[in-house]
Design an enzyme around this catalytic site. Structure first.
Site, PDB file in Angstrom:
ATOM      1  N   CYS A 265       0.864  -1.174   0.000  1.00 46.75           N
ATOM      2  CA  CYS A 265       0.000   0.000   0.000  1.00 46.75           C
ATOM      3  C   CYS A 265       0.904   1.228   0.000  1.00 46.75           C
ATOM      4  O   CYS A 265       1.613   1.476   0.979  1.00 46.75           O
ATOM      5  CB  CYS A 265      -0.890  -0.016   1.234  1.00 46.75           C
TER       6      CYS A 265
ATOM      7  N   CYS B  13      -4.964   5.845  -4.834  1.00 48.64           N
ATOM      8  CA  CYS B  13      -4.258   4.586  -4.564  1.00 48.64           C
ATOM      9  C   CYS B  13      -2.802   4.800  -4.966  1.00 48.64           C
ATOM     10  O   CYS B  13      -2.498   5.009  -6.158  1.00 48.64           O
ATOM     11  CB  CYS B  13      -4.900   3.453  -5.357  1.00 48.64           C
TER      12      CYS B  13
HETATM   13  N1  LIG Z   1      -6.520  -2.559  -2.072  1.00 42.06           N
HETATM   14  C1  LIG Z   1      -5.155  -2.760  -2.441  1.00 42.06           C
HETATM   15  C2  LIG Z   1      -4.198  -2.390  -1.360  1.00 42.06           C
HETATM   16  C3  LIG Z   1      -4.207  -0.947  -0.974  1.00 42.06           C
HETATM   17  C4  LIG Z   1      -3.456  -0.077  -1.984  1.00 42.06           C
HETATM   18  C5  LIG Z   1      -3.362   1.344  -1.466  1.00 42.06           C
HETATM   19  N2  LIG Z   1      -4.538   2.095  -1.425  1.00 42.06           N
HETATM   20  C6  LIG Z   1      -2.201   2.132  -2.059  1.00 42.06           C
HETATM   21  O1  LIG Z   1      -2.128   3.333  -1.749  1.00 42.06           O
HETATM   22  O2  LIG Z   1      -1.336   1.584  -2.735  1.00 42.06           O
HETATM   23  C7  LIG Z   1      -4.915  -4.234  -2.813  1.00 42.06           C
HETATM   24  O3  LIG Z   1      -5.667  -5.135  -2.369  1.00 42.06           O
HETATM   25  O4  LIG Z   1      -3.953  -4.486  -3.548  1.00 42.06           O
END
Ligand SMILES: N[C@@H](CCC[C@H](N)C(=O)O)C(=O)O
Length: 329
Positions: A80, A232
């Site tokens: 993340c 993200c």
């Molecule tokens: N939901 C994603 C993990 C979280 C990613 C995050 N928000 C970021 O900032 O990179 C997954 O399941 O891969």
């Protein structure tokens, strides 16, 4: 008493929990339950969040701690990017260090504190790696490719070109027109690929990107285990890499890119390493609340949020002002 933090990077919101504070650390099942309870948008704590960032001790060389990521639905993510910046800030303050590594599921990643973006807008740079395009790394199947870099994939959507990359969490990226960007296609595709489907058996983070100018992108993401998110970090890093690879003539490697998102913006730099790549992700690491609670409450199946003492920091107000002044696109 245990202190939780509510944090965000580009308004990708998380609770941050340091397991080293506990007499009896939460089990995996308790972490999943707590995440599902506190992240709910309506009935959760402080209007919920996108997930829980768990900090543990690490015994790896040069690391100050280990980060685990629990998505809002209780699934675990291998990385993340926005979360790592906030964990980086937390560990920097805890150990009074500016540059160090954090252990994550697949690798130990470099973190370095940056000059504040504005008063009370803390910024942190993190390494996003390892990068793999292999179908087995994401994984994806039944698409007729071992790698997917800017290819038409009619099984996913007509005419659009897709790239798939693990950084190491899985991302599917498409650079799209304004019409597609404003349509409901991202919602539909994100939902389809994050339920039982023949192509991405473990689900995938799906992003649509747009080029605003030569060094400026906009990225919107439907996250695996979450749904639509304000931002993200790994998706913006992955989109920057795909942009640099598909526009080789622009020589974008090692150059600063700005990537805007619905929650603000980050900066990225795509680097080559040997035959591979890594990405530098720089952005805010904001603490919005401190939350004090008895350890026993966090072991409950249904914690009572009336027993959580919440102290706002006012950092979010300053962040919002910063974004209003500097824009997010
Ligand atoms: N939901 C994603 C993990 C979280 C990613 C995050 N928000 C970021 O900032 O990179 C997954 O399941 O891969």
């Amino acid at each position: 008493m245990i202190q939780l933090q509510k944090v965000h990077g580009s308004q990708n919101k998380f609770f941050l929990l340091d397991q080293t504070q506990f007499q009896t650390p939460l089990s995996k099942g308790e972490l999943v339950n707590l995440t599902q309870q506190i992240t709910k948008p309506e009935s959760g704590l402080l209007n919920g969040a996108d997930g829980l960032l768990v900090v543990r001790n690490s015994d790896h060389a040069q690391t100050l701690g280990k980060m685990e990521v629990v998505n809002a639905d209780g699934s675990f993510a291998s990385m993340c990017g926005n979360g790592l910046r906030t964990v980086g800030r937390y560990l920097a303050q805890k150990y009074h260090k500016e540059t160090f590594k954090v252990e994550t599921i697949q690798s130990d990643l470099r973190v370095s504190c940056q000059p504040d973006w504005a008063q009370k807008v803390k910024a942190v740079s993190v390494e996003i790696s390892p990068v793999s395009f292999a179908a087995t790394a994401l994984p994806f199947t039944n698409l007729g490719y071992y790698e997917l870099i800017n290819q038409e994939v009619p099984e996913l959507a007509p005419k659009l070109k897709f790239s798939a990359v693990a950084v190491p969490n899985p991302h599917l990226i498409s650079f799209v027109s304004d019409d597609i960007f404003k349509s409901d296609l991202l919602a539909k595709l994100g939902a389809k690929l994050n339920q039982k489907n023949p192509f991405f058996p473990d689900g995938v983070n799906v992003s649509f990107a747009q080029v605003l100018s030569a060094h400026h992108l906009f990225v919107r993401t439907f996250e695996r285990g979450v749904g639509f998110t304000n931002a993200c970090g790994t998706a913006m890093s992955a989109a920057s890499l795909i942009y640099a690879l598909t526009c080789q003539s622009m020589n974008l490697f090692d150059k600063l890119l700005t990537v805007s998102n619905p929650g603000g913006f980050v900066q990225t730099k795509v680097h080559r390493r040997g035959h591979g790549y890594w990405i530098e992700l720089i952005g805010n690491a904001t603490i919005t609340h401190y939350i004090d609670v008895a350890e026993s409450e966090l072991h409950q199946k249904h914690p009572d949020f009336n027993n959580f003492k919440v102290t706002p920091t006012m950092e979010d107000e300053v962040y919002q002002e910063f974004i209003t002044t500097h824009g997010n696109n």
